[in-house]
Design an enzyme around this catalytic site. Sequence first.
Site, PDB file in Angstrom:
ATOM      1  N   SER A 164       2.249  -0.454   0.783  1.00 52.26           N
ATOM      2  CA  SER A 164       1.201  -0.163   1.677  1.00 52.26           C
ATOM      3  C   SER A 164       1.044  -1.045   2.724  1.00 52.26           C
ATOM      4  O   SER A 164       2.033  -0.926   3.770  1.00 52.26           O
ATOM      5  CB  SER A 164      -0.054  -0.443   0.606  1.00 52.26           C
ATOM      6  OG  SER A 164      -1.474   0.034   1.118  1.00 52.26           O
ATOM      7  N   THR A 165      -0.081  -1.953   3.005  1.00 49.13           N
ATOM      8  CA  THR A 165       0.020  -2.688   4.188  1.00 49.13           C
ATOM      9  C   THR A 165       1.242  -3.317   4.408  1.00 49.13           C
ATOM     10  O   THR A 165       1.801  -4.206   3.381  1.00 49.13           O
ATOM     11  CB  THR A 165      -1.055  -3.769   4.064  1.00 49.13           C
ATOM     12  OG1 THR A 165      -2.305  -3.056   3.722  1.00 49.13           O
ATOM     13  CG2 THR A 165      -1.301  -4.553   5.255  1.00 49.13           C
ATOM     14  N   ASP A 287      -2.456  -0.411  -6.935  1.00 52.88           N
ATOM     15  CA  ASP A 287      -1.484   0.855  -7.018  1.00 52.88           C
ATOM     16  C   ASP A 287      -0.011   0.565  -7.111  1.00 52.88           C
ATOM     17  O   ASP A 287       0.466  -0.289  -6.518  1.00 52.88           O
ATOM     18  CB  ASP A 287      -1.785   1.701  -5.839  1.00 52.88           C
ATOM     19  CG  ASP A 287      -0.936   3.209  -6.074  1.00 52.88           C
ATOM     20  OD1 ASP A 287      -1.025   3.640  -7.142  1.00 52.88           O
ATOM     21  OD2 ASP A 287      -0.546   3.572  -5.104  1.00 52.88           O
TER      22      ASP A 287
END
Length: 366
Positions: A164-165, A287
């Site tokens: 993600s990030t 997640d």
Amino acid sequence: MRVLVVDDSALVRMAVSDILSKAGIEVIDTAKNGKEAVEKTLKLKPDVVTLDIKMPVMDGLTALKLIMEKQPTPVVMLSSLTKEGAKETLEALKLGAVDFITKPGGALVDLSSIEQEIVEKVRMAATTSLNILRLQNLKKIKGEVVRGSWGKKTRDVCVLIGSSTGGPSALEMIIPRLPADIPAPIFVVQHMPPGFTQQLAERLDNISEVKVKEAENNEKVKDGVVYIAPGGYHMKVRRATNVVRIKIVDGEPVNAVKPSVDVTADSVVQAYGENVVGVILTGMGEDGAYGMKMIKDRGGLTIASSEDTCVVFGMPKAAIELGGIVSVKPVFEIAEEIVRFLEVKLNGGRYGRVQAGVHSGGKRVS
């Protein structure tokens, strides 16, 4: 937390400043172009900079590059939902931006739909300051392609990578180091909105031996190909008559994201059983934690990126704490670990060094 807001639009500067101020975040100043952004960053030393891309005098990408050279600072980009905007955003992430926010289109400035996102991403960026300079230096490491000893393929194996990030930069340190003859497909779930994953796939494909593409519904899975989940959709795989195909699903968000690593993980375990190598990289939230645990419990091998090489340690930390990780590695060593784990799976061996807990560079960590 002290924030510098940069945008050529006075209305956007005002709107972003108001959103942050209402959330209790101090806006120490604003700037209307990249030149002012660099000057004020050097002078005021903000904790976070929000930076527009398209500006007069000096554009955001040029300003970002100078900021990272002279005063490395967490930067959150504001970009447009266009093909060109997506391309520029990925370039910004490569140059060192922590994350990005896509501005709604239209003539009227209305940021109400992204208020929460602005606040969350600015707060998150402020926590990454200790890693910014280290990660900038890591990006200079250009590792060689990792070659494996595959022998005769005896079983179907696959690799799943979730991020993600900070993920796009991490993927650039892993995917280009995988060999073209890798005897497995690689499924990548990167949290991104629609339109951005196609650009990410093209960028990675241009610098990699393996083929990289945005996944398409019903396409047959092939070894040596990296399939990136399309932004805004879940990616599943399904085995029928010993052929594995990709299923692109427009379902509800899982763990508040779409695509979700957990959704893909559940399907790869069903399709490949114990013959899965799972990798969880930098990102906010949890997640992928359940998915890594599922892969490990089924007999697969799992890797998490180490805290000091993550922009945000949320996703790897959650997976480690849930007991779903076999090995913790710096991001620049993950390609080697993927190849080594595939060799173990293809040769029918066991990862014998691990008896309990998580291993990192040969030592056990709690």
